[in-house]
Design an enzyme around this catalytic site. Structure first.
Site, PDB file in Angstrom:
ATOM      1  N   ASP A 303       0.855  -0.925  -0.479  1.00 53.34           N
ATOM      2  CA  ASP A 303       0.311  -0.100  -0.575  1.00 53.34           C
ATOM      3  C   ASP A 303       0.717   1.492   0.209  1.00 53.34           C
ATOM      4  O   ASP A 303       1.666   1.515   0.489  1.00 53.34           O
ATOM      5  CB  ASP A 303      -1.183  -0.078   1.394  1.00 53.34           C
ATOM      6  CG  ASP A 303      -1.946   0.575   1.317  1.00 53.34           C
ATOM      7  OD1 ASP A 303      -2.710   0.876   0.565  1.00 53.34           O
ATOM      8  OD2 ASP A 303      -1.651   1.905   2.289  1.00 53.34           O
ATOM      9  N   GLU A 356       0.467  -0.312  -4.600  1.00 53.17           N
ATOM     10  CA  GLU A 356      -1.064   0.204  -5.031  1.00 53.17           C
ATOM     11  C   GLU A 356       0.143   1.994  -5.357  1.00 53.17           C
ATOM     12  O   GLU A 356       0.608   2.100  -4.328  1.00 53.17           O
ATOM     13  CB  GLU A 356      -1.239   0.344  -4.252  1.00 53.17           C
ATOM     14  CG  GLU A 356      -3.086   1.436  -4.112  1.00 53.17           C
ATOM     15  CD  GLU A 356      -3.096   2.811  -3.296  1.00 53.17           C
ATOM     16  OE1 GLU A 356      -3.557   3.830  -3.602  1.00 53.17           O
ATOM     17  OE2 GLU A 356      -1.473   3.038  -2.521  1.00 53.17           O
TER      18      GLU A 356
END
EC number: 2.4.1.18
Length: 632
Positions: A303, A356
């Site tokens: 992330d 991401e």
């Protein structure tokens, strides 16, 4: 029992950033009839081990070695008792701290570590593991169902489903719907549900409200035995700043950067890891491998990669300083991500590593040898933003913004992409995917089916957030279960059926995933029909006659006798039509069959004529075509 030479060597590797199973040395371990506790806190004045076994007193003072590792061996603790470290920090402040290497914490609101051994499971998922190691995940279908574990479904009284209950309900549901991967929002321990798991305090601890380590192992094994992979979000970019967690562990920057502006993550209200510090590298690399190995997790979605890559991320001018080359790159962060992927792939080459990341300055999925970061896949945030903007607008204006639907084709080969319709797009006032669609309720369902078909036929692996598969109308709420009552509505039932059939089509049509890394996997038929707002393209498989023709009508206007180019002479047939009544549309006519016309259409030598319903997506397949043998 580990001998002291081995311990010393591994502690040395920890300080060099080369220890990739640090949880086996640091933390709490039983050796014979005693427990050994070790923690890294180089600038602490004193540390005491305190817990249930000594009435949380200062009776057990730990000893510091020359490298800042504190340790104690004692026979007082027993399994399942709780403990913390009482740290006298560099300035003399005494504060209770969690064990950074604990594999289980107590139930909230407490966060003391639980004394326990690593679970020893006899695994029965060898078939999946073997197939996974032999396969090429770039050339196979990957269709991900994204799940927030505590809000997929809840009991009537609001109580969470346990992992055991989810094993009985979530896995069959995912299999029934045609997804072949589950991706969990972070499973790591976190103090507040509102962070969805992204403000981690325990990088080795499963969030206690979700269950026990043994239950997660059983869940993953059950997934594998149904041919479903498991991915989890993992957050090396930042960590929770709670005083009793990792933050300024010994009273000085320990896990975080020493420069306050780099340590502080303003957007999230958290702290950034100092990714250039060797001990932090050992800590994080060990954590990543821990989840892959102890739980047989199949991959990690890393992330907030942009926060790791750029010194000026989420910062105004004057709030950051350039790197040594005068740029905005976080050089330590880039080196860490390369080391992360090199380490993971060296140990588990079959593992999926997904980033991401929303910028285009750094090659994310490129080879490390060529300056890339070494990830397998990157979330295609550009595609997601453009496509959702396109579907949100009045169809009257789509012809003026047709590039939103077509431009992503221009950069599709720049990275290996996952196409995400994720949790981030259905929360914080952004509306659900269903509610984003323009028009009446029926129009919204029509366009949502169109959107999902575009996602499923466009090059890239697929990800859909839970609830979107049946067209949930309200936004995702992390503190409640999905609105399953909506399935009492016939349109939602038909939307769920549509999603199932579309997923099955994707899994069973190799032309949709075999050649995604090759330029000729897509042939554009017509991306210039702005006035009618119809987009058409071909998805090509390995075999020349294995291809699909995709036609997307972005307006409510039915296009009768619509001309579309095809590559070969012969017969074709409709195999999928989103406007059909069984999916919630109004189209009840028989499936269309087509004979080619000997008339060129743009770059193609033949054409067929199609009746194309409004707001529909149609997929056509060759039945009997004449392919001329290529000359050698």
């Amino acid at each position: 029992m580990k001998n002291m030479t081995e311990v010393s060597e591994r502690i040395t590797r920890f300080h060099l950033g080369k220890e990739f199973a640090a949880q086996e040395i640091l933390g709490c371990h039983k050796e014979n009839d005693e427990y050994v506790f070790r923690v890294w806190a180089p600038h602490a004045q004193k540390i005491w081990l305190t817990g249930d076994f000594n009435d949380w007193s200062k009776s057990l003072e730990m000893t510091r070695n020359s490298e800042g590792i504190w340790s104690i061996t004692t026979d007082l603790p027993q399994e399942d008792q709780l403990y913390k470290y009482l740290v006298k920090q560099a300035d003399g402040t005494e504060i209770m701290k969690i064990d950074p290497f604990a594999i289980q914490l107590e139930a909230r609101p407490g966060n003391a570590a639980v004394i326990r051994d690593f679970p020893q499971k006899k695994w029965h998922d060898g078939g999946w593991i073997g197939r996974n190691k032999r396969s090429n995940h770039f050339a196979r279908p990957i269709n991900i169902y994204e799940v927030h574990l505590s809000s997929w479904k809840r009991h009537e009284d609001g109580a969470l489903y346990s992992l055991k209950e989810l094993q009985k309900e979530l896995i069959p549901y995912v299999k029934q719907q045609g997804f072949n991967y589950i991706e969990f929002l972070p499973l790591t321990a976190h103090p507040l549900d509102a962070s969805w798991g992204y403000q981690t305090i325990g990088y080795y601890a499963l969030e206690r409200t979700y269950g026990t380590p043994e239950e997660l192992q059983d869940f993953v094994e059950a997934c594998h035995n149904e041919n479903i992979g498991v991915i989890t979000d993992w957050v090396p970019g930042h960590f929770c700043k709670n005083d009793d967690a990792l933050a300024y562990y010994d009273g000085t920057p320990t896990f975080e950067y020493s420069e306050s502006w780099r340590a502080e993550n303003k957007g999230w209200g958290v702290l950034n890891f100092d990714l250039g510090k060797p001990e932090v590298q050992s800590f994080l690399l060990s954590s990543a491998l821990f989840w892959l190995e102890l739980y047989h997790i199949d991959g990690l979605r890393v992330d907030a990669v942009s926060n790791i890559l750029y010194r000026d991320y989420d910062r105004a001018p004057g709030e950051w300083t350039p790197d040594k080359f005068g740029g905005n790159r976080n050089l330590e962060g880039i080196e860490f991500l390369q080391k992360l992927n090199r380490t993971i792939k060296g140990c588990h080459p079959e593992s999926l590593m997904i980033a991401e990341e929303s910028s285009a300055q750094v090659k994310i999925t490129g080879r490390i040898e060529d300056g890339g970061l070494g990830f397998d896949f990157k979330w295609n945030m550009g595609w997601m933003n453009d496509i959702l903007r396109f579907y949100e607008m009045d169809p009257l204006f789509r012809k003026f913004n047709f590039n939103l639907a077509t431009f992503p084709f221009m950069y599709r080969m720049s990275e290996n992409f996952v196409l995400p319709l994720s949790h981030d797009e259905v929360v914080h006032g952004k509306k659900s995917l269903m509610d984003k669609m323009f028009g009446s309720r029926e129009d919204q369902f029509d366009q949502l089916r169109n959107l999902y078909t575009l996602q499923m036929t466009y090059p890239g692996k697929k990800l859909l957030f839970m609830g979107s598969e049946f067209g949930q109308y309200i936004e995702w709420r992390y503190a409640e279960g999905l609105d399953w009552d909506e399935l009492s509505d016939e349109l939602n039932q038909k939307m769920q059926l549509f999603d199932k059939k579309l997923n099955e089509l994707y899994l069973n049509q190799p032309s949709l995933w075999q050649l995604e890394q090759k330029e000729d996997s897509v042939v554009i038929i017509d991306a210039d029909n702005k006035d009618e707002s119809v987009l058409s393209f071909i998805r090509q498989g390995k075999i020349r006659h294995d291809f699909l023709i995709v036609i997307l009508n972005f307006t409510p206007v039915e296009r009768k006798d619509f001309h579309i180019g095809v590559p070969y002479k012969g017969t074709y047939e409709e195999i999928f039509n989103t406007a059909r009544s069984e999916y919630g549309g109004t189209w009840t006519k028989p499936k269309q069959k087509f004979e080619t016309k000997d008339s060129p259409f743009k770059d193609l030598n033949y054409q067929i004529h199609v009746d194309l319903p409004g707001f529909s997506a149609m997929i056509i397949k060759p039945v009997d075509i004449h392919i001329k043998r290529r000359r050698k």
